[in-house]
Design a protein around this motif. Structure first.
Motif, PDB file in Angstrom:
ATOM      1  N   LEU A  31      25.441  29.472  40.329  1.00 61.16           N
ATOM      2  CA  LEU A  31      26.252  30.495  39.903  1.00 61.16           C
ATOM      3  C   LEU A  31      27.656  30.223  40.059  1.00 61.16           C
ATOM      4  CD1 LEU A  31      26.331  33.606  39.460  1.00 61.16           C
ATOM      5  CD2 LEU A  31      26.254  33.865  42.147  1.00 61.16           C
ATOM      6  N   ASP A  32      28.537  30.460  38.989  1.00 65.17           N
ATOM      7  CA  ASP A  32      29.888  30.290  38.886  1.00 65.17           C
ATOM      8  C   ASP A  32      30.714  31.436  38.806  1.00 65.17           C
ATOM      9  OD1 ASP A  32      32.276  28.947  38.560  1.00 65.17           O
ATOM     10  OD2 ASP A  32      32.052  28.535  36.741  1.00 65.17           O
ATOM     11  N   MET A  33      31.181  32.127  39.976  1.00 63.97           N
ATOM     12  CA  MET A  33      31.880  33.118  39.820  1.00 63.97           C
ATOM     13  C   MET A  33      33.651  32.918  39.765  1.00 63.97           C
ATOM     14  SD  MET A  33      30.333  35.177  43.325  1.00 63.97           S
ATOM     15  CE  MET A  33      30.855  33.879  44.472  1.00 63.97           C
ATOM     16  N   GLU A  34      34.120  33.720  39.033  1.00 68.00           N
ATOM     17  CA  GLU A  34      35.355  33.824  38.566  1.00 68.00           C
ATOM     18  C   GLU A  34      35.993  34.496  39.601  1.00 68.00           C
ATOM     19  OE1 GLU A  34      38.100  35.298  34.902  1.00 68.00           O
ATOM     20  OE2 GLU A  34      36.212  34.484  34.506  1.00 68.00           O
ATOM     21  N   ASP A  35      35.472  35.608  39.963  1.00 64.70           N
ATOM     22  CA  ASP A  35      35.958  36.542  40.915  1.00 64.70           C
ATOM     23  C   ASP A  35      35.118  37.576  41.634  1.00 64.70           C
ATOM     24  OD1 ASP A  35      38.204  38.085  42.271  1.00 64.70           O
ATOM     25  OD2 ASP A  35      38.682  39.135  40.867  1.00 64.70           O
ATOM     26  N   ALA A  36      35.480  38.004  42.999  1.00 64.70           N
ATOM     27  CA  ALA A  36      34.294  38.851  43.421  1.00 64.70           C
ATOM     28  C   ALA A  36      35.120  39.753  44.208  1.00 64.70           C
ATOM     29  CB  ALA A  36      33.394  38.101  44.192  1.00 64.70           C
ATOM     30  N   VAL A  37      34.679  41.042  44.195  1.00 64.57           N
ATOM     31  CA  VAL A  37      35.381  41.960  45.266  1.00 64.57           C
ATOM     32  C   VAL A  37      34.553  42.822  45.991  1.00 64.57           C
ATOM     33  CG1 VAL A  37      37.134  43.766  45.393  1.00 64.57           C
ATOM     34  CG2 VAL A  37      37.302  42.014  43.787  1.00 64.57           C
ATOM     35  N   VAL A  38      34.552  43.071  47.255  1.00 65.04           N
ATOM     36  CA  VAL A  38      33.740  43.967  48.024  1.00 65.04           C
ATOM     37  C   VAL A  38      34.477  45.185  48.187  1.00 65.04           C
ATOM     38  CG1 VAL A  38      32.477  44.401  50.130  1.00 65.04           C
ATOM     39  CG2 VAL A  38      32.088  42.099  49.024  1.00 65.04           C
ATOM     40  N   VAL A  39      33.805  46.172  47.842  1.00 66.83           N
ATOM     41  CA  VAL A  39      34.516  47.619  48.173  1.00 66.83           C
ATOM     42  C   VAL A  39      33.589  48.474  49.029  1.00 66.83           C
ATOM     43  CG1 VAL A  39      35.189  49.880  46.995  1.00 66.83           C
ATOM     44  CG2 VAL A  39      35.239  47.710  45.539  1.00 66.83           C
ATOM     45  N   LEU A  49      39.324  47.625  49.392  1.00 64.95           N
ATOM     46  CA  LEU A  49      38.849  46.486  48.424  1.00 64.95           C
ATOM     47  C   LEU A  49      39.089  45.344  49.492  1.00 64.95           C
ATOM     48  CD1 LEU A  49      39.774  48.573  46.526  1.00 64.95           C
ATOM     49  CD2 LEU A  49      40.752  46.768  44.973  1.00 64.95           C
ATOM     50  N   HIS A  50      38.258  44.497  49.511  1.00 62.50           N
ATOM     51  CA  HIS A  50      38.230  43.065  50.200  1.00 62.50           C
ATOM     52  C   HIS A  50      38.002  42.069  49.043  1.00 62.50           C
ATOM     53  CE1 HIS A  50      37.410  45.275  53.846  1.00 62.50           C
ATOM     54  NE2 HIS A  50      36.549  46.162  53.121  1.00 62.50           N
ATOM     55  N   GLN A  51      39.249  41.548  48.681  1.00 64.19           N
ATOM     56  CA  GLN A  51      39.415  40.515  47.450  1.00 64.19           C
ATOM     57  C   GLN A  51      38.738  39.172  47.977  1.00 64.19           C
ATOM     58  OE1 GLN A  51      40.325  41.163  44.386  1.00 64.19           O
ATOM     59  NE2 GLN A  51      41.610  43.141  44.512  1.00 64.19           N
ATOM     60  N   SER A  52      38.035  38.413  47.065  1.00 67.39           N
ATOM     61  CA  SER A  52      37.770  37.006  47.463  1.00 67.39           C
ATOM     62  C   SER A  52      38.761  36.120  47.472  1.00 67.39           C
ATOM     63  CB  SER A  52      36.294  36.733  46.752  1.00 67.39           C
ATOM     64  OG  SER A  52      36.699  36.593  45.459  1.00 67.39           O
ATOM     65  N   VAL A  53      39.590  36.496  46.505  1.00 67.36           N
ATOM     66  CA  VAL A  53      40.780  35.340  46.339  1.00 67.36           C
ATOM     67  C   VAL A  53      42.228  36.417  46.977  1.00 67.36           C
ATOM     68  CG1 VAL A  53      42.277  34.286  44.527  1.00 67.36           C
ATOM     69  CG2 VAL A  53      39.910  34.480  44.226  1.00 67.36           C
ATOM     70  N   ASN A  54      42.790  36.037  47.926  1.00 67.48           N
ATOM     71  CA  ASN A  54      43.912  36.624  48.409  1.00 67.48           C
ATOM     72  C   ASN A  54      45.265  35.863  47.759  1.00 67.48           C
ATOM     73  OD1 ASN A  54      45.945  37.597  50.084  1.00 67.48           O
ATOM     74  ND2 ASN A  54      44.578  37.573  51.824  1.00 67.48           N
ATOM     75  N   LEU A  55      45.558  36.684  46.774  1.00 65.15           N
ATOM     76  CA  LEU A  55      46.680  36.127  46.051  1.00 65.15           C
ATOM     77  C   LEU A  55      47.962  36.235  46.916  1.00 65.15           C
ATOM     78  CD1 LEU A  55      46.186  37.401  42.548  1.00 65.15           C
ATOM     79  CD2 LEU A  55      45.480  35.092  43.523  1.00 65.15           C
ATOM     80  N   GLU A  56      47.938  37.009  47.844  1.00 67.54           N
ATOM     81  CA  GLU A  56      49.274  37.037  48.904  1.00 67.54           C
ATOM     82  C   GLU A  56      49.371  36.077  49.578  1.00 67.54           C
ATOM     83  OE1 GLU A  56      51.065  40.458  51.813  1.00 67.54           O
ATOM     84  OE2 GLU A  56      49.575  41.155  50.531  1.00 67.54           O
TER      85      GLU A  56
END
Length: 179
Positions: A31-39, A49-56
């Protein structure tokens, strides 16, 4: 082109469990995920919102490194590289964190929030943007969550969506493809 899959769960921690399994599938190159978010939606109805990529955090890290480097270079010119490094690091980290907070990656946060507000309290949802996958192997692995997940929205073809519904045991009505 990536496919968006949004799964709803009756328990607040189920979406995180499925995301953990998806990350394991990603490590196996299935599996190749570009983005994933748990709400999650708490008992008071507040959506989280729990982002898989924390941009901050990523922006702050990069800003700390680059600000420290350029601060030390400017500090060398002023004969005080330590002060330049400290000031440059602080300014760079702050600017990087701000830039990370202002940017959006992958799935649109507005869409996530709008759809997340529709889930009942004390439940969760998983938003996954999939670049590519090995569908048969992924669906076989996700059958362990059969009966726990329902499809809220997807951009999959009708055939692929039917296979996903069968793997998850989803008996809900047909979903609307994502725009």
């Amino acid at each position: 082109m990536s496919d968006l899959i949004v799964l709803g769960f009756d328990h607040i921690d189920d979406a995180a469990k499925v995301l953990t399994e998806c990350r394991a599938l990603q490590k196996e190159y299935l599996l190749d995920m570009e983005d994933a978010v748990v709400v999650t939606r708490d008992a008071n109805g507040k959506t989280h919102l729990h982002q898989s990529v924390n941009l901050e955090k990523a922006g702050a890290s990069w800003g700390l490194f680059s600000g420290g480097f350029w601060g030390a270079v400017v500090g060398l010119l002023c004969l005080n590289p330590l002060a330049g490094f400290v000031i440059g690091s602080a300014v760079g980290a702050g600017a990087g964190a701000l830039a990370g907070k202002m940017s959006d990656y992958g799935i649109d946060d507005g869409f996530i929030t709008k759809l997340g507000d529709t889930i009942p309290p004390n439940t969760s949802a998983l938003f996954v943007l999939v670049r590519k996958s090995q569908p048969d192997k992924v669906l076989a692995d996700l059958q362990q969550f059969k009966g726990h997940a329902r499809i809220l929205q997807t951009s999959l073809s009708p055939e692929a969506e039917a296979k996903l519904k069968a793997a998850l045991g989803d008996t809900s009505a047909a979903t609307t493809p994502a725009a």
